[in-house]
Scaffold this motif. Structure first.
Motif, PDB file in Angstrom:
ATOM      1  N   SER A 192      19.311  19.058 -16.601  1.00  0.00           N
ATOM      2  CA  SER A 192      18.309  18.839 -17.656  1.00  0.00           C
ATOM      3  C   SER A 192      17.293  17.783 -17.258  1.00  0.00           C
ATOM      4  O   SER A 192      16.238  17.667 -17.884  1.00  0.00           O
ATOM      5  N   GLY A 193      17.620  16.988 -16.241  1.00  0.00           N
ATOM      6  CA  GLY A 193      16.684  15.948 -15.802  1.00  0.00           C
ATOM      7  C   GLY A 193      16.710  14.714 -16.685  1.00  0.00           C
ATOM      8  O   GLY A 193      15.850  13.866 -16.572  1.00  0.00           O
ATOM      9  N   GLY A 194      17.680  14.602 -17.572  1.00  0.00           N
ATOM     10  CA  GLY A 194      17.744  13.476 -18.470  1.00  0.00           C
ATOM     11  C   GLY A 194      17.817  12.158 -17.723  1.00  0.00           C
ATOM     12  O   GLY A 194      18.644  11.981 -16.862  1.00  0.00           O
ATOM     13  N   GLY A 195      16.870  11.261 -17.981  1.00  0.00           N
ATOM     14  CA  GLY A 195      16.861   9.942 -17.382  1.00  0.00           C
ATOM     15  C   GLY A 195      16.171   9.892 -16.054  1.00  0.00           C
ATOM     16  O   GLY A 195      15.862   8.836 -15.566  1.00  0.00           O
ATOM     17  N   ALA A 196      15.914  11.015 -15.417  1.00  0.00           N
ATOM     18  CA  ALA A 196      15.215  11.010 -14.127  1.00  0.00           C
ATOM     19  C   ALA A 196      13.729  11.222 -14.353  1.00  0.00           C
ATOM     20  O   ALA A 196      13.322  11.813 -15.339  1.00  0.00           O
ATOM     21  N   HIS A 197      12.952  10.734 -13.414  1.00  0.00           N
ATOM     22  CA  HIS A 197      11.492  10.875 -13.509  1.00  0.00           C
ATOM     23  C   HIS A 197      11.005  11.898 -12.522  1.00  0.00           C
ATOM     24  O   HIS A 197      11.546  12.083 -11.493  1.00  0.00           O
ATOM     25  N   LEU A 237      13.084  14.193  -2.638  1.00  0.00           N
ATOM     26  CA  LEU A 237      12.384  14.802  -3.765  1.00  0.00           C
ATOM     27  C   LEU A 237      11.678  13.733  -4.600  1.00  0.00           C
ATOM     28  O   LEU A 237      12.113  12.586  -4.640  1.00  0.00           O
ATOM     29  N   ASP A 238      10.631  14.136  -5.269  1.00  0.00           N
ATOM     30  CA  ASP A 238       9.899  13.224  -6.140  1.00  0.00           C
ATOM     31  C   ASP A 238      10.632  13.151  -7.475  1.00  0.00           C
ATOM     32  O   ASP A 238      10.146  13.589  -8.513  1.00  0.00           O
ATOM     33  N   ARG A 239      11.854  12.634  -7.402  1.00  0.00           N
ATOM     34  CA  ARG A 239      12.738  12.536  -8.562  1.00  0.00           C
ATOM     35  C   ARG A 239      13.583  11.288  -8.356  1.00  0.00           C
ATOM     36  O   ARG A 239      14.224  11.136  -7.321  1.00  0.00           O
ATOM     37  N   PHE A 240      13.572  10.380  -9.320  1.00  0.00           N
ATOM     38  CA  PHE A 240      14.331   9.152  -9.158  1.00  0.00           C
ATOM     39  C   PHE A 240      14.881   8.662 -10.487  1.00  0.00           C
ATOM     40  O   PHE A 240      14.449   9.087 -11.545  1.00  0.00           O
ATOM     41  N   VAL A 241      15.846   7.765 -10.368  1.00  0.00           N
ATOM     42  CA  VAL A 241      16.300   6.991 -11.514  1.00  0.00           C
ATOM     43  C   VAL A 241      16.082   5.525 -11.158  1.00  0.00           C
ATOM     44  O   VAL A 241      16.235   5.117 -10.003  1.00  0.00           O
ATOM     45  N   GLY A 284       0.789  -1.223   0.000  1.00  0.00           N
ATOM     46  CA  GLY A 284       0.000   0.000   0.000  1.00  0.00           C
ATOM     47  C   GLY A 284       0.824   1.278   0.000  1.00  0.00           C
ATOM     48  O   GLY A 284       0.273   2.373  -0.056  1.00  0.00           O
ATOM     49  N   GLU A 285       2.127   1.150   0.059  1.00  0.00           N
ATOM     50  CA  GLU A 285       3.021   2.302   0.097  1.00  0.00           C
ATOM     51  C   GLU A 285       3.549   2.584  -1.302  1.00  0.00           C
ATOM     52  O   GLU A 285       3.856   1.655  -2.048  1.00  0.00           O
ATOM     53  N   THR A 286       3.678   3.848  -1.671  1.00  0.00           N
ATOM     54  CA  THR A 286       4.312   4.193  -2.939  1.00  0.00           C
ATOM     55  C   THR A 286       5.829   4.146  -2.748  1.00  0.00           C
ATOM     56  O   THR A 286       6.317   4.228  -1.613  1.00  0.00           O
ATOM     57  N   PRO A 287       6.597   4.035  -3.835  1.00  0.00           N
ATOM     58  CA  PRO A 287       8.055   4.082  -3.691  1.00  0.00           C
ATOM     59  C   PRO A 287       8.540   5.359  -2.992  1.00  0.00           C
ATOM     60  O   PRO A 287       9.440   5.300  -2.153  1.00  0.00           O
ATOM     61  N   LEU A 288       7.942   6.502  -3.307  1.00  0.00           N
ATOM     62  CA  LEU A 288       8.343   7.759  -2.666  1.00  0.00           C
ATOM     63  C   LEU A 288       8.045   7.723  -1.166  1.00  0.00           C
ATOM     64  O   LEU A 288       8.888   8.128  -0.353  1.00  0.00           O
ATOM     65  N   GLU A 289       6.888   7.227  -0.787  1.00  0.00           N
ATOM     66  CA  GLU A 289       6.549   7.118   0.638  1.00  0.00           C
ATOM     67  C   GLU A 289       7.534   6.200   1.352  1.00  0.00           C
ATOM     68  O   GLU A 289       7.983   6.496   2.462  1.00  0.00           O
ATOM     69  N   ALA A 290       7.884   5.088   0.712  1.00  0.00           N
ATOM     70  CA  ALA A 290       8.839   4.150   1.307  1.00  0.00           C
ATOM     71  C   ALA A 290      10.211   4.797   1.454  1.00  0.00           C
ATOM     72  O   ALA A 290      10.871   4.637   2.494  1.00  0.00           O
ATOM     73  N   PRO A 293      13.915   2.194  -7.499  1.00  0.00           N
ATOM     74  CA  PRO A 293      14.023   3.633  -7.697  1.00  0.00           C
ATOM     75  C   PRO A 293      15.002   4.218  -6.681  1.00  0.00           C
ATOM     76  O   PRO A 293      14.923   3.908  -5.488  1.00  0.00           O
ATOM     77  N   PHE A 294      15.946   5.009  -7.162  1.00  0.00           N
ATOM     78  CA  PHE A 294      16.870   5.752  -6.305  1.00  0.00           C
ATOM     79  C   PHE A 294      16.425   7.212  -6.348  1.00  0.00           C
ATOM     80  O   PHE A 294      16.497   7.850  -7.394  1.00  0.00           O
ATOM     81  N   PHE A 295      15.949   7.724  -5.223  1.00  0.00           N
ATOM     82  CA  PHE A 295      15.465   9.094  -5.107  1.00  0.00           C
ATOM     83  C   PHE A 295      16.599  10.006  -4.653  1.00  0.00           C
ATOM     84  O   PHE A 295      17.642   9.548  -4.192  1.00  0.00           O
ATOM     85  N   LEU A 296      16.383  11.304  -4.767  1.00  0.00           N
ATOM     86  CA  LEU A 296      17.360  12.310  -4.384  1.00  0.00           C
ATOM     87  C   LEU A 296      16.858  13.105  -3.190  1.00  0.00           C
ATOM     88  O   LEU A 296      15.683  13.483  -3.130  1.00  0.00           O
ATOM     89  N   ALA A 297      17.757  13.368  -2.228  1.00  0.00           N
ATOM     90  CA  ALA A 297      17.482  14.280  -1.110  1.00  0.00           C
ATOM     91  C   ALA A 297      18.693  15.195  -0.977  1.00  0.00           C
ATOM     92  O   ALA A 297      19.835  14.741  -1.025  1.00  0.00           O
TER      93      ALA A 297
END
Length: 152
Positions: free
Chosen positions: A147-152, A70-74, A47-53, A92-96
C-alpha cells in the motif's frame, strides 16, 4: 567522544535479493571496540539529492548498480556513535531490489577510513543482534508494504 552531535545529512539503502534477504555491511568501530551490521549508505555531498547519494553510496560500497535504488524511502530517526562522533539526524532509507540470489558484492570504492573498519558483508535471512538501526526489520516492512503506507 565529541559533545555536540553531528547532523551531516546521509542516506541508506535497504537491498533485498530475490528471496528477500537483506544486504548488510559489517564494520568495526575501533573507538567503541564493537562491531555493527548496517545497510549501505553514507553522507550526502553538497548539491546532491538524497536519492543521488543513495545510488552513489550503493555503488561505492558494494559495486551493485545505483540504478537499482528506487525513488521510495522511509525517514528514520537516528542517534548513534561512530568512531567517537555522535550522530543525531533523520536519514532517508531507500529500497533496492535484485532479481538474483545474493548478488555479488565488491566494495571497490571504500574510503581509507571505511577500508580500516570494513569486515565484510552478508545477505541476511535473519538480522543480527548488532544491526543498526535496531528497528531495521520494521523499516524493511514499511519499505516493502504494497500500500506504500509511510513511504514516500
Amino acid at each position: 567522544m565529541t559533545d555536540a552531535p553531528d547532523d551531516r545529512p546521509a542516506a541508506r539503502v535497504v537491498c533485498l535479493d530475490r528471496d528477500g534477504r537483506v544486504l548488510l555491511l559489517h564494520w568495526y568501530d575501533r573507538v567503541a571496540r564493537m562491531d555493527v551490521w548496517e545497510p549501505p549508505g553514507g553522507g550526502i555531498d553538497p548539491g546532491e539529492t538524497p536519492l543521488e547519494a543513495a545510488r552513489r553510496e550503493l555503488t561505492e560500497e558494494t559495486g551493485l548498480p545505483g540504478s537499482a535504488v528506487l525513488d521510495r524511502f522511509v525517514a528514520v530517526e537516528r542517534d548513534f556513535s561512530w568512531l567517537g562522533v555522535r550522530y543525531v539526524k533523520t536519514e532517508p532509507f531507500f529500497l533496492a531490489r535484485f532479481d538474483t540470489v545474493r548478488p555479488h558484492v565488491d566494495p571497490g570504492e571504500l574510503t581509507e577510513e571505511e577500508h580500516a573498519a570494513y569486515l565484510g558483508y552478508a545477505w541476511a535471512e535473519e538480522l543480527p543482534a548488532t544491526v543498526d538501526p535496531p528497528e531495521l526489520a520494521k523499516i524493511v516492512e514499511r519499505l516493502t508494504e504494497e500500500s506504500g503506507g509511510g513511504a514516500h
